[in-house]
Design a protein around this motif. Structure first.
Motif, PDB file in Angstrom:
ATOM      1  N   THR A  56      -2.540  -9.997   2.458  1.00  0.00           N
ATOM      2  CA  THR A  56      -1.285  -9.322   2.113  1.00  0.00           C
ATOM      3  C   THR A  56      -1.635  -7.931   1.610  1.00  0.00           C
ATOM      4  O   THR A  56      -2.198  -7.770   0.526  1.00  0.00           O
ATOM      5  CB  THR A  56      -0.507 -10.094   1.045  1.00  0.00           C
ATOM      6  OG1 THR A  56      -0.205 -11.399   1.541  1.00  0.00           O
ATOM      7  CG2 THR A  56       0.792  -9.370   0.709  1.00  0.00           C
ATOM      8  N   TRP A  57      -1.301  -6.980   2.421  1.00  0.00           N
ATOM      9  CA  TRP A  57      -1.649  -5.588   2.122  1.00  0.00           C
ATOM     10  C   TRP A  57      -0.390  -4.860   1.673  1.00  0.00           C
ATOM     11  O   TRP A  57       0.712  -5.067   2.205  1.00  0.00           O
ATOM     12  CB  TRP A  57      -2.240  -4.938   3.364  1.00  0.00           C
ATOM     13  CG  TRP A  57      -2.499  -3.473   3.254  1.00  0.00           C
ATOM     14  CD1 TRP A  57      -3.254  -2.837   2.332  1.00  0.00           C
ATOM     15  CD2 TRP A  57      -1.985  -2.480   4.132  1.00  0.00           C
ATOM     16  NE1 TRP A  57      -3.260  -1.493   2.569  1.00  0.00           N
ATOM     17  CE2 TRP A  57      -2.483  -1.243   3.674  1.00  0.00           C
ATOM     18  CE3 TRP A  57      -1.170  -2.501   5.255  1.00  0.00           C
ATOM     19  CZ2 TRP A  57      -2.173  -0.042   4.298  1.00  0.00           C
ATOM     20  CZ3 TRP A  57      -0.877  -1.318   5.880  1.00  0.00           C
ATOM     21  CH2 TRP A  57      -1.367  -0.099   5.393  1.00  0.00           C
ATOM     22  N   THR A  58      -0.511  -4.006   0.716  1.00  0.00           N
ATOM     23  CA  THR A  58       0.644  -3.300   0.152  1.00  0.00           C
ATOM     24  C   THR A  58       0.574  -1.820   0.504  1.00  0.00           C
ATOM     25  O   THR A  58      -0.418  -1.150   0.199  1.00  0.00           O
ATOM     26  CB  THR A  58       0.710  -3.470  -1.374  1.00  0.00           C
ATOM     27  OG1 THR A  58       0.799  -4.863  -1.684  1.00  0.00           O
ATOM     28  CG2 THR A  58       1.939  -2.750  -1.938  1.00  0.00           C
ATOM     29  N   ILE A  59       1.627  -1.334   1.156  1.00  0.00           N
ATOM     30  CA  ILE A  59       1.757   0.094   1.449  1.00  0.00           C
ATOM     31  C   ILE A  59       2.513   0.732   0.288  1.00  0.00           C
ATOM     32  O   ILE A  59       3.614   0.292  -0.057  1.00  0.00           O
ATOM     33  CB  ILE A  59       2.524   0.320   2.767  1.00  0.00           C
ATOM     34  CG1 ILE A  59       1.838  -0.425   3.922  1.00  0.00           C
ATOM     35  CG2 ILE A  59       2.638   1.799   3.072  1.00  0.00           C
ATOM     36  CD1 ILE A  59       2.635  -0.399   5.212  1.00  0.00           C
ATOM     37  N   VAL A  60       1.951   1.725  -0.293  1.00  0.00           N
ATOM     38  CA  VAL A  60       2.576   2.421  -1.419  1.00  0.00           C
ATOM     39  C   VAL A  60       2.978   3.819  -0.949  1.00  0.00           C
ATOM     40  O   VAL A  60       2.127   4.602  -0.509  1.00  0.00           O
ATOM     41  CB  VAL A  60       1.632   2.509  -2.634  1.00  0.00           C
ATOM     42  CG1 VAL A  60       2.322   3.243  -3.784  1.00  0.00           C
ATOM     43  CG2 VAL A  60       1.211   1.105  -3.072  1.00  0.00           C
ATOM     44  N   VAL A  61       4.267   4.092  -0.992  1.00  0.00           N
ATOM     45  CA  VAL A  61       4.778   5.404  -0.580  1.00  0.00           C
ATOM     46  C   VAL A  61       5.765   5.888  -1.630  1.00  0.00           C
ATOM     47  O   VAL A  61       6.265   5.122  -2.450  1.00  0.00           O
ATOM     48  CB  VAL A  61       5.475   5.343   0.804  1.00  0.00           C
ATOM     49  CG1 VAL A  61       4.484   4.993   1.887  1.00  0.00           C
ATOM     50  CG2 VAL A  61       6.627   4.351   0.787  1.00  0.00           C
ATOM     51  N   SER A  62       6.046   7.160  -1.586  1.00  0.00           N
ATOM     52  CA  SER A  62       7.031   7.751  -2.487  1.00  0.00           C
ATOM     53  C   SER A  62       8.249   8.177  -1.680  1.00  0.00           C
ATOM     54  O   SER A  62       8.193   8.296  -0.452  1.00  0.00           O
ATOM     55  CB  SER A  62       6.446   8.954  -3.225  1.00  0.00           C
ATOM     56  OG  SER A  62       6.026   9.943  -2.290  1.00  0.00           O
ATOM     57  N   GLY A  63       9.325   8.378  -2.355  1.00  0.00           N
ATOM     58  CA  GLY A  63      10.557   8.789  -1.682  1.00  0.00           C
ATOM     59  C   GLY A  63      11.533   9.361  -2.669  1.00  0.00           C
ATOM     60  O   GLY A  63      11.184   9.722  -3.801  1.00  0.00           O
ATOM     61  N   THR A  64      12.753   9.413  -2.257  1.00  0.00           N
ATOM     62  CA  THR A  64      13.803   9.980  -3.102  1.00  0.00           C
ATOM     63  C   THR A  64      15.113   9.263  -2.805  1.00  0.00           C
ATOM     64  O   THR A  64      15.255   8.600  -1.770  1.00  0.00           O
ATOM     65  CB  THR A  64      13.951  11.491  -2.849  1.00  0.00           C
ATOM     66  OG1 THR A  64      14.898  12.037  -3.764  1.00  0.00           O
ATOM     67  CG2 THR A  64      14.425  11.762  -1.436  1.00  0.00           C
ATOM     68  N   VAL A 370      11.301   8.109  -6.289  1.00  0.00           N
ATOM     69  CA  VAL A 370      11.188   6.675  -6.035  1.00  0.00           C
ATOM     70  C   VAL A 370       9.753   6.358  -5.647  1.00  0.00           C
ATOM     71  O   VAL A 370       9.142   7.084  -4.849  1.00  0.00           O
ATOM     72  CB  VAL A 370      12.154   6.240  -4.904  1.00  0.00           C
ATOM     73  CG1 VAL A 370      11.904   4.792  -4.524  1.00  0.00           C
ATOM     74  CG2 VAL A 370      13.584   6.414  -5.332  1.00  0.00           C
ATOM     75  N   SER A 371       9.232   5.280  -6.214  1.00  0.00           N
ATOM     76  CA  SER A 371       7.945   4.735  -5.789  1.00  0.00           C
ATOM     77  C   SER A 371       8.223   3.376  -5.165  1.00  0.00           C
ATOM     78  O   SER A 371       8.876   2.526  -5.770  1.00  0.00           O
ATOM     79  CB  SER A 371       6.987   4.594  -6.972  1.00  0.00           C
ATOM     80  OG  SER A 371       5.776   3.992  -6.549  1.00  0.00           O
ATOM     81  N   ALA A 372       7.743   3.190  -3.947  1.00  0.00           N
ATOM     82  CA  ALA A 372       8.043   1.969  -3.208  1.00  0.00           C
ATOM     83  C   ALA A 372       6.750   1.257  -2.826  1.00  0.00           C
ATOM     84  O   ALA A 372       5.761   1.891  -2.458  1.00  0.00           O
ATOM     85  CB  ALA A 372       8.862   2.286  -1.964  1.00  0.00           C
ATOM     86  N   ARG A 373       6.782  -0.064  -2.937  1.00  0.00           N
ATOM     87  CA  ARG A 373       5.660  -0.914  -2.534  1.00  0.00           C
ATOM     88  C   ARG A 373       6.155  -1.821  -1.410  1.00  0.00           C
ATOM     89  O   ARG A 373       7.118  -2.572  -1.583  1.00  0.00           O
ATOM     90  CB  ARG A 373       5.137  -1.735  -3.713  1.00  0.00           C
ATOM     91  CG  ARG A 373       4.632  -0.864  -4.866  1.00  0.00           C
ATOM     92  CD  ARG A 373       4.181  -1.723  -6.040  1.00  0.00           C
ATOM     93  NE  ARG A 373       3.038  -2.545  -5.707  1.00  0.00           N
ATOM     94  CZ  ARG A 373       1.775  -2.149  -5.768  1.00  0.00           C
ATOM     95  NH1 ARG A 373       1.498  -0.904  -6.145  1.00  0.00           N
ATOM     96  NH2 ARG A 373       0.793  -2.960  -5.460  1.00  0.00           N
ATOM     97  N   ILE A 374       5.467  -1.720  -0.271  1.00  0.00           N
ATOM     98  CA  ILE A 374       5.877  -2.458   0.919  1.00  0.00           C
ATOM     99  C   ILE A 374       4.801  -3.494   1.219  1.00  0.00           C
ATOM    100  O   ILE A 374       3.713  -3.150   1.715  1.00  0.00           O
ATOM    101  CB  ILE A 374       6.057  -1.519   2.127  1.00  0.00           C
ATOM    102  CG1 ILE A 374       6.976  -0.344   1.748  1.00  0.00           C
ATOM    103  CG2 ILE A 374       6.599  -2.268   3.323  1.00  0.00           C
ATOM    104  CD1 ILE A 374       7.057   0.722   2.814  1.00  0.00           C
ATOM    105  N   PRO A 375       5.036  -4.767   0.911  1.00  0.00           N
ATOM    106  CA  PRO A 375       4.023  -5.788   1.233  1.00  0.00           C
ATOM    107  C   PRO A 375       4.020  -6.094   2.724  1.00  0.00           C
ATOM    108  O   PRO A 375       5.068  -6.265   3.348  1.00  0.00           O
ATOM    109  CB  PRO A 375       4.480  -7.003   0.411  1.00  0.00           C
ATOM    110  CG  PRO A 375       5.949  -6.804   0.220  1.00  0.00           C
ATOM    111  CD  PRO A 375       6.195  -5.318   0.197  1.00  0.00           C
ATOM    112  N   VAL A 376       2.816  -6.151   3.282  1.00  0.00           N
ATOM    113  CA  VAL A 376       2.649  -6.418   4.706  1.00  0.00           C
ATOM    114  C   VAL A 376       1.682  -7.581   4.853  1.00  0.00           C
ATOM    115  O   VAL A 376       0.564  -7.546   4.322  1.00  0.00           O
ATOM    116  CB  VAL A 376       2.119  -5.179   5.457  1.00  0.00           C
ATOM    117  CG1 VAL A 376       1.863  -5.507   6.920  1.00  0.00           C
ATOM    118  CG2 VAL A 376       3.102  -4.025   5.327  1.00  0.00           C
TER     119      VAL A 376
END
Length: 457
Positions: A56-64, A370-376
């Protein structure tokens, strides 16, 4: 003996003070011996083999965050601002601060401002009066049609009378014509005199004139009927023309009414006024650059993420994403992916991903970071513990256990979750081709404690 030492020895108290100072200096100059260093404990070297493992890999991206909808409300007609509507939530404010302004919450269909366009209003009244005039013309044309239809009926009746008179005159003509032929035979036989024949001839001539007159009256009556029918058809055409003018007049009236309706600036949906650039008395035009109001829908809010190209292939609609906002007591929030741009943005090589975040309490504001964590969930692949990988000159390497020694090889990595790393293939230092991972490899760990050629226990 020096003069200085002689003076010191002549005063015993000074000798004592000097002796104490020398002893103190000698004591301070001594250093306490440092404790012996702790012996270094060598890490345990173990040998493992790769195993198939899902990571389970987590993609960490930022946004608004953005308003779900944002509408610039502009003037559609040149007009003066008559008034700005009052905000019901500002009843307790001073009289000069009761109008709708930034921060005002409005409902869909609510009037925001009233504009004044006197020329347009007068033109709309003129068009309405023209519609009434055309309606009167239609009514007049309908009455004229009724009169024309009555005239047609009267003309047809007169034509009928004329034809009846013609038939009567024809019958009279036929009688005297027969009588004239009988008298002529009697005169020829000498039974009657010529005077009687002359009287009969006069009657016959009178009957012939009467017949001609009756036929002329029939033609006149038929012409009157044709004229009445033409006038009736003209009256009907006048009605059709008047009705067409009425439709044109009504269309023009509706156009002017629509323009007049633009004098009332309405909110298209529920939202918050975020910008206002107009005041009572201002002259506004359709082509001015700055809108009168800017309205934003904030429930839900749109969360916009920019996912790098390397990770874009893992994004799917409906995928759950954990969103963290600074200062948000409800963070982290979870929301599904609602839409993606599908294509990458050329300058940044990122994929635009959007979430719809419920915001009934209004805690999330447009423009927030916004900080988002996307589990893959990655599919199973050959994996090793993270300790099996080291870096030399920023290149990943691992150590194979062969013949009791550690053999360093370069390795290509895929993804990891901090505990395990998926590996793709490896290459020995003497080889030019990469070798695939088979699962039979024996790998020594931890890699950071090993060197190439080191003997293994």
């Amino acid at each position: 003996m020096s003069p200085l030492l002689r003076r010191v020895l002549m005063h015993p108290d000074r000798c004592f003070i000097l002796l104490v100072a020398l002893l103190g200096l000698l004591g301070c100059s001594r250093s306490t011996p440092a404790p012996p260093p702790n012996p270094t404990v060598a890490p345990d070297i173990t040998v493992i083999s790769p195993e198939q493992r899902s990571i389970t890999w987590t993609i960490v991206v930022s946004g608004t965050t953005q308003a779900f909808e944002e509408t610039a409300l502009c003037a559609r007609i040149p007009a003066y601002v008559r008034s700005i509507a009052e905000d019901p939530d500002k009843r307790n404010h001073p009289s000069y601060d009761r109008s709708i302004d930034i921060g005002s919450r409005v409902k869909g269909g609510q009037v925001l401002a009233e504009l004044a366009a006197p020329e347009l209003e007068e033109e709309q009244k003129q068009k309405a009066a023209f519609v009434r005039q055309v309606e009167a013309e239609i009514f007049q044309a309908q009455k004229a049609l009724a009169v024309a239809e009555a005239a047609v009926a009267a003309a047809k009746a007169q034509a009928g009378q004329a034809r009846a008179a013609a038939s009567r005159a024809q019958a009279l003509y036929d009688r005297w014509h027969a009588e004239m032929e009988r008298i002529n035979r009697l005169v020829a036989s000498g039974l009657i005199d010529t005077q009687t024949r002359d009287e009969t001839l006069h009657q016959f001539q009178a009957a012939e004139a009467t017949r001609q007159e009756a036929n002329a009256q029939v033609q006149s009556a038929e012409a009157a009927v044709a004229r009445a029918i033409a006038e009736r058809d003209k009256a009907a055409a006048d009605i059709a023309a008047a009705q067409a003018r009425k439709e044109v007049a009504r269309a023009e009236e509706r156009r002017l009414l629509a323009l007049c309706n633009y004098c009332r600036l309405l909110a298209p949906y529920d939202g918050i006024i975020t910008r206002r650039s107009v005041h009572p008395g201002d002259f506004v035009t359709p082509n001015q650059q700055q809108p009168l109001f800017t309205l934003s829908r904030i429930d839900p809010v749109r969360v916009v993420l920019q996912v790098p190209e390397a990770d874009a292939g893992w994004i799917r609609e409906g995928q759950r994403i954990h969103v963290t906002l600074p200062g948000d007591s409800a963070s982290p929030r979870t929301a599904p992916v609602i839409r993606t741009a599908w294509s990458l943005q050329t300058p940044s090589r990122t994929l635009r991903v959007e979430l719809d975040l419920p915001n009934a309490d209004g805690q999330v504001r447009p423009g927030m970071y916004v900080s988002a964590r996307i589990p893959v969930e990655l599919p199973p692949h050959w994996s090793v513990p993270s300790a099996a990988i080291a870096r030399i000159q920023d290149e990943p390497v691992m150590y194979l256990a062969e013949n009791g020694k550690a053999v360093r090889v370069a390795v290509q990595l895929h993804r990891g979750d901090g505990r395990y790393i998926q590996i793709l293939r490896y290459r020995r230092s003497s080889a030019t081709e990469w070798s695939p991972i088979t699962g039979q490899e024996r790998i020594a760990i931890p890699a950071t404690a090993l060197t190439d050629g080191q003997a293994l226990p």
